[in-house]
Motif scaffolding. Structure first.
Motif, PDB file in Angstrom:
ATOM      1  N   UNK A  31     -20.250  -8.087  -6.888  1.00 35.97           N
ATOM      2  CA  UNK A  31     -19.598  -7.418  -5.760  1.00 35.97           C
ATOM      3  C   UNK A  31     -19.467  -8.378  -4.592  1.00 35.97           C
ATOM      4  N   UNK A  32     -18.586  -8.034  -3.672  1.00 37.63           N
ATOM      5  CA  UNK A  32     -18.312  -8.870  -2.503  1.00 37.63           C
ATOM      6  C   UNK A  32     -17.672  -7.989  -1.435  1.00 37.63           C
ATOM      7  N   UNK A  33     -17.395  -8.596  -0.276  1.00 33.09           N
ATOM      8  CA  UNK A  33     -16.790  -7.862   0.829  1.00 33.09           C
ATOM      9  C   UNK A  33     -15.430  -8.443   1.184  1.00 33.09           C
ATOM     10  N   UNK A  34     -14.560  -7.582   1.689  1.00 36.01           N
ATOM     11  CA  UNK A  34     -13.241  -8.009   2.143  1.00 36.01           C
ATOM     12  C   UNK A  34     -12.803  -7.102   3.295  1.00 36.01           C
ATOM     13  N   UNK A  35     -11.877  -7.601   4.088  1.00 32.94           N
ATOM     14  CA  UNK A  35     -11.381  -6.869   5.251  1.00 32.94           C
ATOM     15  C   UNK A  35     -10.072  -6.160   4.915  1.00 32.94           C
ATOM     16  N   UNK A  36      -9.958  -4.906   5.327  1.00 25.27           N
ATOM     17  CA  UNK A  36      -8.726  -4.148   5.098  1.00 25.27           C
ATOM     18  C   UNK A  36      -7.646  -4.648   6.051  1.00 25.27           C
ATOM     19  N   UNK A  37      -6.505  -5.045   5.497  1.00 23.78           N
ATOM     20  CA  UNK A  37      -5.411  -5.533   6.338  1.00 23.78           C
ATOM     21  C   UNK A  37      -4.191  -4.620   6.280  1.00 23.78           C
ATOM     22  N   UNK A  38      -4.132  -3.716   5.308  1.00 22.41           N
ATOM     23  CA  UNK A  38      -3.010  -2.775   5.227  1.00 22.41           C
ATOM     24  C   UNK A  38      -3.373  -1.640   4.278  1.00 22.41           C
ATOM     25  N   UNK A  39      -2.717  -0.488   4.463  1.00 23.05           N
ATOM     26  CA  UNK A  39      -2.879   0.667   3.584  1.00 23.05           C
ATOM     27  C   UNK A  39      -1.541   0.948   2.916  1.00 23.05           C
ATOM     28  N   UNK A  40      -1.559   1.140   1.610  1.00 22.07           N
ATOM     29  CA  UNK A  40      -0.345   1.403   0.849  1.00 22.07           C
ATOM     30  C   UNK A  40      -0.368   2.846   0.377  1.00 22.07           C
ATOM     31  N   UNK A  41       0.714   3.571   0.615  1.00 18.49           N
ATOM     32  CA  UNK A  41       0.777   4.975   0.216  1.00 18.49           C
ATOM     33  C   UNK A  41       0.892   5.105  -1.301  1.00 18.49           C
ATOM     34  N   UNK A  42       0.369   6.208  -1.813  1.00 16.58           N
ATOM     35  CA  UNK A  42       0.349   6.417  -3.248  1.00 16.58           C
ATOM     36  C   UNK A  42       1.613   7.064  -3.785  1.00 16.58           C
ATOM     37  N   UNK A  64      -8.410   1.270  -7.227  1.00 13.97           N
ATOM     38  CA  UNK A  64      -9.274   2.167  -7.991  1.00 13.97           C
ATOM     39  C   UNK A  64     -10.640   2.278  -7.313  1.00 13.97           C
ATOM     40  N   UNK A  65     -11.410   3.262  -7.764  1.00 17.02           N
ATOM     41  CA  UNK A  65     -12.755   3.454  -7.242  1.00 17.02           C
ATOM     42  C   UNK A  65     -12.869   4.479  -6.137  1.00 17.02           C
ATOM     43  N   UNK A  66     -11.726   5.023  -5.674  1.00 22.43           N
ATOM     44  CA  UNK A  66     -11.730   5.975  -4.565  1.00 22.43           C
ATOM     45  C   UNK A  66     -11.919   7.412  -5.054  1.00 22.43           C
ATOM     46  N   UNK A  71     -16.350  -4.061  -6.239  1.00 18.54           N
ATOM     47  CA  UNK A  71     -16.953  -4.650  -7.437  1.00 18.54           C
ATOM     48  C   UNK A  71     -15.859  -5.350  -8.234  1.00 18.54           C
ATOM     49  N   UNK A  72     -16.251  -6.308  -9.072  1.00 20.62           N
ATOM     50  CA  UNK A  72     -15.277  -7.030  -9.890  1.00 20.62           C
ATOM     51  C   UNK A  72     -15.998  -7.683 -11.072  1.00 20.62           C
ATOM     52  N   UNK A  80     -15.891   0.135  -3.701  1.00 26.09           N
ATOM     53  CA  UNK A  80     -17.237   0.706  -3.808  1.00 26.09           C
ATOM     54  C   UNK A  80     -17.547   1.569  -2.598  1.00 26.09           C
ATOM     55  N   UNK A  81     -17.403   1.001  -1.384  1.00 27.35           N
ATOM     56  CA  UNK A  81     -17.711   1.754  -0.171  1.00 27.35           C
ATOM     57  C   UNK A  81     -17.287   0.959   1.051  1.00 27.35           C
ATOM     58  N   UNK A  82     -17.268   1.623   2.181  1.00 30.51           N
ATOM     59  CA  UNK A  82     -17.078   0.945   3.458  1.00 30.51           C
ATOM     60  C   UNK A  82     -18.382   0.236   3.801  1.00 30.51           C
ATOM     61  N   UNK A  83     -18.272  -0.983   4.235  1.00 33.29           N
ATOM     62  CA  UNK A  83     -19.472  -1.716   4.652  1.00 33.29           C
ATOM     63  C   UNK A  83     -19.896  -1.218   6.026  1.00 33.29           C
ATOM     64  N   UNK A  84     -21.135  -0.755   6.188  1.00 36.21           N
ATOM     65  CA  UNK A  84     -21.574  -0.220   7.485  1.00 36.21           C
ATOM     66  C   UNK A  84     -21.439  -1.247   8.597  1.00 36.21           C
TER      67      UNK A  84
END
Length: 286
Positions: free
Chosen positions: A206-217, A242-244, A262-263, A278-282
């Motif tokens: 697992x690792x962390x990344x920053x959200x830069x955009x949201x794509x509609x489903x 996936x994972x939501x 996760x990956x 996986x989750x939002x990082x606190x």
């Protein structure tokens, strides 16, 4: 792209509180060790093995409790009563599968006592002197015994005879809803930063990344989140689709927030394979 929602409304999973309620930032982050991934070719006789608790890392500096990023945490006075002036560290843990509960409690300035009474501080190191980890085990066990409170517990350490036995322990841990294992070289002195004296062993990376955009489903996810476009600290961009849960698709992370994914390995271009949310990082860990 989906229109960005109010940042405050997406600050957490559940309800982690407003920006005003976040713990204050200390002078600087504590200099803590960080684990490298287990590779499977290590000399296991050199390592102690313990469970990796899925909580929020805490560092007691002898007078206050800090997060990994240096934010001052706000436990009740009774929670840290009689804690020694020597530094030690551990995981603020709410139980198996209760990471979100732990994060919610810790990110409040004044969480109810009833919430804190469900927390445990799982102590796994005491960097009080230039001692090898084998000696520091004895040290932190002694500190926990000195504190004498049921919510402060010493993390057990054991030796594992083979990699096959280690994998069996991991399987049993994961089946019980645990996060994974930590391997700590017995002869290693305490040193900050990431190194191979401390290893983490999970069923996935697992690792962390920053959200830069949201794509509609589309289809069944129409009118809600389809995927997150994220960026790693190294600048790699990719989608998490996936994972939501349904609730997370209806109330997704905001642009600018950090998430854990996760990956399973990397492609030739360095993109995480089978990446899943996986989750939002606190915020308390950033």
């Amino acid at each position: 792209m989906m229109q960005r929602r109010d940042l405050l409304s997406h600050f957490s999973l559940g309800c982690f509180g407003s920006l005003a309620s976040l713990p204050a930032l200390a002078t600087q982050p504590p200099a803590l060790w960080l684990a490298n991934p287990y590779q499977g070719n290590e000399e296991l006789s050199d390592y102690w093995v313990s469970e990796k608790f899925d909580g929020i890392r805490g560092y007691w500096d002898g007078r206050q409790l800090l997060s990994r990023s240096g934010k001052t945490l706000n436990p009740p006075t009774w929670f840290v009563q009689a804690w020694p002036k020597q530094p030690f560290e551990g995981e603020l843990w709410a139980g198996l599968g209760q990471f979100e509960q732990a994060a919610s409690v810790i990110q409040q300035k004044q969480a109810p006592d009833s919430s804190w009474r469900a927390m445990r501080f799982m102590v796994f190191d005491a960097n009080t002197s230039p001692q090898a980890f084998t000696d520091r085990i004895v040290r932190y066990q002694s500190l926990v015994k000195q504190i004498g409170k049921p919510w402060v517990q010493a993390v057990p350490q054991s030796k594992v005879p083979s990699h096959a036995a280690l994998k069996a322990i991991l399987s049993k841990t994961v089946q019980a809803d645990g996060e994974g294992l930590v391997l700590h070289r017995g002869s290693s002195l305490y040193q900050s930063g990431r190194n191979s004296d401390v290893l983490k062993f999970k069923s996935h990376e697992d690792a962390e990344a920053k959200v830069i955009a949201l794509e509609s489903g589309q289809g069944k996810h129409a009118q809600r989140l389809g995927a997150l476009m994220v960026e790693t600290p190294q600048g790699m961009r990719f989608k998490l689709g996936t994972g939501f849960t349904d609730a997370q698709r209806e109330n997704p992370p905001a642009v600018g927030q950090w998430v854990t994914y996760s990956y399973r390995g990397l492609t030739d271009k360095g993109v995480p394979r089978f990446a899943s949310f996986v989750r939002i990082r606190p915020a308390v860990e950033r």
